[in-house]
Scaffold this active site. Structure first.
Site, mmCIF file in Angstrom:
data_model
loop_
_atom_site.group_PDB
_atom_site.id
_atom_site.type_symbol
_atom_site.label_atom_id
_atom_site.label_comp_id
_atom_site.label_asym_id
_atom_site.label_seq_id
_atom_site.Cartn_x
_atom_site.Cartn_y
_atom_site.Cartn_z
ATOM 1 N N ASN A 173 -3.119 69.411 25.538
ATOM 2 C CA ASN A 173 -3.510 68.906 24.223
ATOM 3 C C ASN A 173 -2.545 67.799 23.808
ATOM 4 O O ASN A 173 -1.371 67.826 24.164
ATOM 5 C CB ASN A 173 -3.480 70.074 23.222
ATOM 6 N N GLY A 174 -3.074 66.833 23.058
ATOM 7 C CA GLY A 174 -2.223 65.810 22.484
ATOM 8 C C GLY A 174 -2.540 64.400 22.926
ATOM 9 O O GLY A 174 -2.539 64.109 24.120
ATOM 10 N N CYS A 216 2.778 74.563 14.984
ATOM 11 C CA CYS A 216 2.669 73.828 13.721
ATOM 12 C C CYS A 216 3.997 73.163 13.370
ATOM 13 O O CYS A 216 5.039 73.829 13.289
ATOM 14 C CB CYS A 216 2.243 74.762 12.596
#
Length: 341
Positions: A223-224, A123
């Site tokens: 991811n991304g 995060c």
């Protein structure tokens, strides 16, 4: 089961989970809440390519073992075998910096029925990082190791423990140390958002930097910045993994999970499940969902519709009509009219 049997059961579970390329709906704070998970996993199931699982928004661990109602608030699916209405499993994500406290909360979450515990080291939010949570811990690989190890020891041996990271905090200089912490801690699999905290969500994603983590003897999920089938293929090639977590792209284009496995955005998908008309049905279900107030629900819907404008021309037309509207019934009427023209 004794500990040895539980360990064998976990190993069998992981082999089954990763027997084929996995597609996971990402945890996104304030976006993939229980209602959005229900809608997006249902769309994927209707398309014939359900998500293998989804991960909850992070549950913040600070000072004590959280009461059951907090876990149920973030993961109401715990009341239903930790699955959405269409049967997609929900893994529970924790965020915090105190190893023993994280372990105690993970153990309680497992008691409540969490099928797997994911630990958030990704995060980028300032408020989270300023309280030693999320991606700031990428500068503390030893703390990462302590947290994962403590959680692994605290939960039953048959419950998988995974982690989600970025490539680093301000830069990638600690990647070797991060990789070592993951390797030594007993993590069952790893999801990597291919940017540092400092890089935020700004393109591009550095998928090739995931490659070095494949030396770990665990599955690696990339991811991304995956917005279409071409991105997905490039990501898998550059990262050297066939496993993907889909985030904002899956909210913007809810049929993305099926398009990824079709191999081309031009591949034919069922008009009955992939069209704007089908999307209207799901948007109305969203607006008929549960929220504290109608104002909150309408606000959440507008957040989604604004994202849908990047994937559907019809969404842009609708957005121009209802962007200042606050009445849910009026918005539903506008949605219905958008497929009658």
């Amino acid at each position: 089961m004794n500990n040895s049997q539980q360990l064998q059961a976990r190993q069998n579970t992981i082999r089954q989970l990763f027997a084929n390329p996995v597609r996971i709906l990402a945890p996104m704070e304030g976006l993939t809440d229980p209602l959005m998970r229900q809608i997006l996993t249902q769309i994927a199931a209707d398309l014939g390519r359900p998500y293998d699982w989804s991960v909850s928004e992070f549950i913040r661990v600070t000072q004590h073992i959280l009461p059951a109602h907090v876990f149920y608030k973030y993961v109401p699916e715990l009341h239903h075998d930790a699955k959405t209405a269409c049967g997609t499993p929900i893994h529970l994500q924790l965020l915090g910096s105190e190893a023993q406290l994280m372990a105690d909360n993970a153990a309680y979450a497992a008691e409540l029925g969490a099928p797997a515990i994911d630990i958030n080291f990704g995060c980028p939010a300032k408020t989270v990082n300023s309280h030693r949570g999320g991606s700031v811990l990428l500068d503390e690989p030893e703390t990462m190791y302590q947290i994962i190890s403590a959680v692994r020891q605290a939960v039953p041996a048959d419950i998988p423990v995974s982690a989600k990271i970025r490539l680093g905090y301000t830069d990638t200089s600690r990647m070797d140390d991060i990789r070592g912490a993951i390797n030594d801690s007993g993590t069952d699999w790893l999801t990597i958002h291919a940017r540092t905290k400092t890089q935020g969500y700004k393109p591009p994603a550095y998928w090739d930097k995931i490659q070095s983590f494949n030396a770990l003897d665990i599955p690696v999920i990339a991811n991304g910045e995956i917005w279409n089938a071409e991105h997905a293929q490039n990501c898998m090639t550059q990262a050297g993994t066939e496993h993907l977590m889909l985030g904002r792209g899956a909210v913007t284009r809810p049929d993305l999970v099926a398009r990824v496995d079709c191999g081309s955005d031009d591949a034919m998908l069922s008009a009955a499940t992939s069209s704007w008309k089908a999307m209207v049905t799901h948007q109305i279900k969203f607006l008929e969902g549960q929220a504290k107030t109608e104002v909150i629900l309408v606000g959440r819907y507008k957040q989604w519709l604004a994202m849908l404008t990047k994937g559907y021309a019809e969404a842009q037309v609708l957005w121009n009509i209802i962007k200042r509207e606050k009445n849910k019934a009026v918005i539903i009427s506008a949605l219905q009219s958008s497929i009658q023209q």
